[in-house]
Design a protein around this motif. Structure first.
Motif, PDB file in Angstrom:
ATOM      1  N   GLU A 110     -26.992 -13.508 -29.941  1.00  0.00           N
ATOM      2  CA  GLU A 110     -27.695 -13.289 -31.206  1.00  0.00           C
ATOM      3  C   GLU A 110     -26.816 -13.539 -32.430  1.00  0.00           C
ATOM      4  O   GLU A 110     -27.328 -13.876 -33.499  1.00  0.00           O
ATOM      5  N   PHE A 126     -27.237  -8.160 -33.419  1.00  0.00           N
ATOM      6  CA  PHE A 126     -28.323  -8.337 -32.462  1.00  0.00           C
ATOM      7  C   PHE A 126     -29.585  -8.942 -33.072  1.00  0.00           C
ATOM      8  O   PHE A 126     -30.641  -8.933 -32.458  1.00  0.00           O
ATOM      9  N   GLN A 128     -31.731  -8.047 -35.316  1.00  0.00           N
ATOM     10  CA  GLN A 128     -32.921  -7.213 -35.493  1.00  0.00           C
ATOM     11  C   GLN A 128     -33.570  -7.469 -36.851  1.00  0.00           C
ATOM     12  O   GLN A 128     -32.893  -7.598 -37.869  1.00  0.00           O
ATOM     13  N   SER A 159     -25.032  -1.197 -36.033  1.00  0.00           N
ATOM     14  CA  SER A 159     -25.841  -2.245 -35.419  1.00  0.00           C
ATOM     15  C   SER A 159     -26.027  -1.987 -33.927  1.00  0.00           C
ATOM     16  O   SER A 159     -27.127  -2.141 -33.388  1.00  0.00           O
ATOM     17  N   TYR A 163     -29.580  -1.213 -32.038  1.00  0.00           N
ATOM     18  CA  TYR A 163     -30.004  -2.071 -30.920  1.00  0.00           C
ATOM     19  C   TYR A 163     -30.396  -1.235 -29.712  1.00  0.00           C
ATOM     20  O   TYR A 163     -31.452  -1.453 -29.093  1.00  0.00           O
ATOM     21  N   ASN A 166     -33.580   0.563 -30.274  1.00  0.00           N
ATOM     22  CA  ASN A 166     -34.698  -0.376 -30.179  1.00  0.00           C
ATOM     23  C   ASN A 166     -35.135  -0.560 -28.723  1.00  0.00           C
ATOM     24  O   ASN A 166     -36.322  -0.454 -28.392  1.00  0.00           O
ATOM     25  N   TYR A 202     -37.894 -10.073 -26.336  1.00  0.00           N
ATOM     26  CA  TYR A 202     -36.881  -9.887 -27.383  1.00  0.00           C
ATOM     27  C   TYR A 202     -36.806 -11.096 -28.289  1.00  0.00           C
ATOM     28  O   TYR A 202     -36.473 -10.986 -29.471  1.00  0.00           O
TER      29      TYR A 202
END
Length: 238
Positions: A110, A126, A128, A159, A163, A166, A202
């Protein structure tokens, strides 16, 4: 090789000149060395909550009274993980770790090994998303009919925690959490390459994304890191 503990050294952000390192393998190693302690720290935080949660679950099943302080903690944890406070079974399924091999592979994929604009300017490891009014960076190739941003973080650790939250709360990863719980019931270790199959939502790349994450784990030999632990030895101050 799984035998050494990982030093508890936590970077707030990646070095700005990481992309200037000419050797690819050296650059990749530095990236993993920066990310792994943060992943292990976040997982340890989750494990601490999970152990306390299991104890309260056992007390509840034995008919023991739960102390007011524990009830308040439980209510806050349930709100954080978006489940009813009285559904401890569902909460236990959500309050669990993410295999380091999986987290590291996704971070590398990512963030472009930490070289993306989002990683450099926003510690976004990541990718997001956040809403138009959220704190984030606007993607340069964003479609005209979209208004999302890539979420910005004060530190890389923020972060990592976001993640994991999430994956542990969003309905898109319900299958991953069920598969993880099944591994727990069977007494099997959590396997990043195996759980990667449930990440098809994702990314818009779907199954191609899953294949890329699995390849990242295999090619870089990340699977043994699922057994890594932070060192607990105290070192003298420099």
């Amino acid at each position: 090789d799984g035998r050494a503990h990982v030093p508890a050294a936590f970077l707030a952000s990646l070095p700005p000149d990481l992309n200037d390192v000419p050797e690819t393998e050296t650059r990749k190693r530095l990236f993993f060395q920066a990310m792994l302690p943060l992943v292990l720290r976040a997982n340890q935080e989750i494990l601490n909550d999970r152990r306390r949660l299991w104890q309260l679950h056992a007390d509840q099943r034995l008919g023991r009274r739960i102390a007011p302080a524990d009830r308040l903690w439980l209510a806050a944890l349930a709100e954080r993980y978006r489940v009813p406070a009285d559904n401890l079974a569902l909460l236990i399924r959500r309050v669990d770790v993410i295999p380091p091999s999986l987290a590291l592979a996704q971070a590398a994929e990512e963030s472009g090994w930490g070289t993306s604009r989002f990683a450099r300017q926003g510690n976004a490891m990541f990718g997001q998303w956040t809403t138009a009014d959220g704190d984030g960076l606007i993607p340069e190739d964003r479609d005209d009919d979209k208004d999302h941003k890539v979420r910005r973080f004060d530190t890389m650790y923020d972060s990592v925690r976001a993640y994991m939250r999430n994956l542990n709360t969003h309905r898109a990863y319900r299958e991953l959490r069920r598969a993880r719980a099944a591994l727990r019931r069977q007494g099997n270790p959590l396997n990043g390459a195996s759980l990667a199959q449930y990440l098809h939502r994702y990314s818009e790349r779907g199954e191609d994304y899953v294949a890329a994450i699995r390849m990242m784990i295999e090619v870089n030999g990340l699977q043994p890191l699922d057994d890594a632990r932070l060192t607990t030895r105290r070192h003298p101050e420099a």
